[in-house]
Design an enzyme around this catalytic site. Structure first.
Site, PDB file in Angstrom:
ATOM      1  N   GLU A 267       9.111   2.168  11.266  1.00  0.00           N
ATOM      2  CA  GLU A 267      10.234   3.087  11.041  1.00  0.00           C
ATOM      3  C   GLU A 267       9.616   4.470  10.933  1.00  0.00           C
ATOM      4  OE1 GLU A 267      12.330   5.677   9.571  1.00  0.00           O
ATOM      5  OE2 GLU A 267      12.393   4.562   7.680  1.00  0.00           O
TER       6      GLU A 267
ATOM      7  N   GLU B 129       9.590  17.089  14.480  1.00  0.00           N
ATOM      8  CA  GLU B 129      10.097  16.843  13.135  1.00  0.00           C
ATOM      9  C   GLU B 129       9.475  17.839  12.161  1.00  0.00           C
ATOM     10  OE1 GLU B 129      11.130  12.893  10.582  1.00  0.00           O
ATOM     11  OE2 GLU B 129       9.068  13.047  11.302  1.00  0.00           O
TER      12      GLU B 129
ATOM     13  N   LYS C  69       0.872  -1.179   0.000  1.00  0.00           N
ATOM     14  CA  LYS C  69       0.000   0.000   0.000  1.00  0.00           C
ATOM     15  C   LYS C  69       0.901   1.218   0.000  1.00  0.00           C
ATOM     16  CE  LYS C  69      -1.706   3.051   1.976  1.00  0.00           C
ATOM     17  NZ  LYS C  69      -1.629   4.538   1.644  1.00  0.00           N
TER      18      LYS C  69
ATOM     19  N   CYS D  51      13.523  10.968   6.930  1.00  0.00           N
ATOM     20  CA  CYS D  51      13.287  10.716   8.358  1.00  0.00           C
ATOM     21  C   CYS D  51      14.577  10.760   9.160  1.00  0.00           C
ATOM     22  CB  CYS D  51      12.573   9.375   8.541  1.00  0.00           C
ATOM     23  SG  CYS D  51      13.443   7.992   7.771  1.00  0.00           S
TER      24      CYS D  51
END
Length: 488
Positions: free
Chosen positions: A257, A391, A182, A291
């Site tokens: 993750e 972030e 997906k 990331c």
């Protein structure tokens, strides 16, 4: 059934109306079509079906039917399929790189090297690791067997749309699992090309299935499906929590993750002129949409001014432009929403007392359209500011200072660890042993010492809110293997 026209990355054949189920291109049961917008032009360049729970169910059932045969296929034969997939990626690398540059905004050079190159490398490395792995061993009176889980649901992000699929699917397949993919609805086009490549490689029907769609619909259906044995997700920490909750009712294995707020630690004896430009580049990689980007520069207070000047020079020399232009180092962010989110972070940081060194909260004047953000450096950032521990996911580097006294290294470590995340870090020092000693004390899954190079076999993953589990190499293979103990 009609197979979609092959995407070429040149604006034709990128409007998909089929998903890939049980070895065939099949019409989605849904009527929703999701447009893909090119961030450099703000124009629609493609589309994909908005997959439904019924589509997910059909994909999972196909994967379940294929599982026994694939699990029994010798590891050497599975590896041969993976190598053929890697070869297919390499054959279509120019088109794939252009396609990813257009759907994500990645500069074309980085798209070739990392977005596509690392995806092919992941399949090759998984093949090598998978065929050499000892799946059975004797320990005392027991036979220990490592065997595949079953059906793996892989939910992947938009920032590395091909590589993140490869990191999951290659190792899941090498271990003998079947897979339902997906991809992110923001950047699914390259994954459709990968599905074509997998089909051309001759994978048995049902071993890999592709359902495009949104997270709340297709992603939720995959995470909650009772016949999915394992969910591997890469994305934000907030969505990772949602995936974990969704999977809890069926007690399936979940690997995550997630986000990061990763530090580059500059020790007092480091060469500022050499290190700071590298630190800026590490923060801005893939337009800051990585990331593990090293978005915090942790420095001795006595060298603050020197660092600020070097960071400003490096940021201001970063070439901002259209991602398909050869000299571009920083392209647009993936969407208007992402651009606006990054600019809000910058404004809030300035309002909380950060000092603007370069860049700012307004789009570049020389980019009349496209989702661009100025390469930005903020200083005087403290742990009380949101930008220090949230972030941002854009080209924004923050400078934080520690006192360079007798306990300087300990203070540097404490500041580096002052984050809820723990995905990556870097340490720089003229003394390698000193840098290594600091690296050992940083709570992160992967730490570079003095610019240590990329290792495709090294495990990748995070501590704390950066997730759990590891990808790549032997650890990446073992992530997709259950353990059985047979008493003899």
């Amino acid at each position: 059934m009609t197979t979609p026209t092959r995407p070429t990355g040149r604006g034709t054949g990128m409007h998909h109306r089929h998903i890939y189920l049980d070895g065939a291109w099949t019409a989605s049961t849904g009527r929703c079509v999701i447009d893909v917008v090119e961030p450099a032009t703000e124009k629609v360049i493609g589309s994909a079906p908005g997959g439904t729970p019924e589509d997910v169910d059909a994909a999972v059932r196909a994967a379940r039917r294929a599982f026994a045969g694939w699990a029994e296929t010798p590891a050497v034969e599975r590896a041969a399929y993976l190598r053929r997939i890697a070869e297919g990626i390499e054959r279509r690398a120019p088109d794939l790189a252009e396609l990813i540059a257009r759907e994500v905004g990645t500069p074309i050079g980085f798209a070739r090297l990392a977005q596509v190159g690392l995806a092919a490398l992941a399949f090759r490395t998984a093949a090598e690791v998978g065929e050499a792995y000892p799946y059975e061993q004797t320990q005392g009176p027991s036979l220990l067997i490592r065997e595949p889980f079953g059906v793996v649901g892989a939910i992947t992000p938009w920032n590395y749309p091909l590589f993140q699929v490869a990191a999951k699917a290659a190792y899941a397949l090498a271990a003998g699992n079947t897979v339902v993919l997906k991809p992110s609805e923001a950047a699914p086009l390259s994954v459709f090309v990968l599905a074509e490549i997998m089909d051309e490689a001759g994978l048995p029907a049902g071993v890999v299935n592709l359902v495009s769609g949104t997270g709340p619909v297709a992603g939720q259906a995959l995470a909650t499906h009772p016949d999915v044995d394992f969910v591997s997700f890469t994305g934000s920490t907030a969505v990772g929590r949602t995936i974990t909750r969704a999977a809890a009712d069926t007690v399936k294995r979940v690997a995550l993750e997630l986000g990061g707020k990763s530090p580059t630690v500059l020790l007092a004896d480091a060469d500022v002129a050499d290190v700071v430009p590298r630190a800026v580049a590490a923060a801005f990689v893939n337009n800051g949409q990585t990331c593990c980007a090293l978005t915090r520069l942790v420095v001795p207070r006595s060298r603050k001014g020197e660092v600020e000047r070097a960071a400003a020079k490096a940021a201001e020399s970063t070439q901002v432009g259209h991602p398909l232009l050869p000299g571009t180092q920083l392209g647009p962010l993936v969407s208007a929403g992402q651009r606006d989110r990054v600019l809000r972070h910058v404004r809030r940081a300035l309002g909380q007392g950060a000092t603007l060194i370069t860049g700012g909260a307004e789009p570049p004047e020389d980019q009349p359209y496209g989702y661009y953000v100025r390469p930005t450096v903020l200083s005087d950032v403290t742990t009380a500011m949101d930008v220090q521990h949230e972030e941002v996911f854009g080209p924004v580097l923050v400078i934080e200072c520690y006192e360079d006294d007798a306990d300087a290294d300990a203070e540097a470590v404490a500041l580096a660890n002052a984050t809820p995340y723990g995905l990556a870090a870097a340490v720089w020092s003229a003394d390698r042993d000193r840098a290594l000693a600091v690296a050992r004390r940083i709570r992160a899954g992967q730490v570079e010492v003095n610019g240590g190079g990329f290792n495709p076999r090294a495990p990748f993953g995070g501590y704390r809110q950066s997730g759990n589990g590891r990808e790549h190499g032997v650890f990446g293979l073992e992530e997709f293997l259950e353990v059985k103990s047979v008493q003899l």
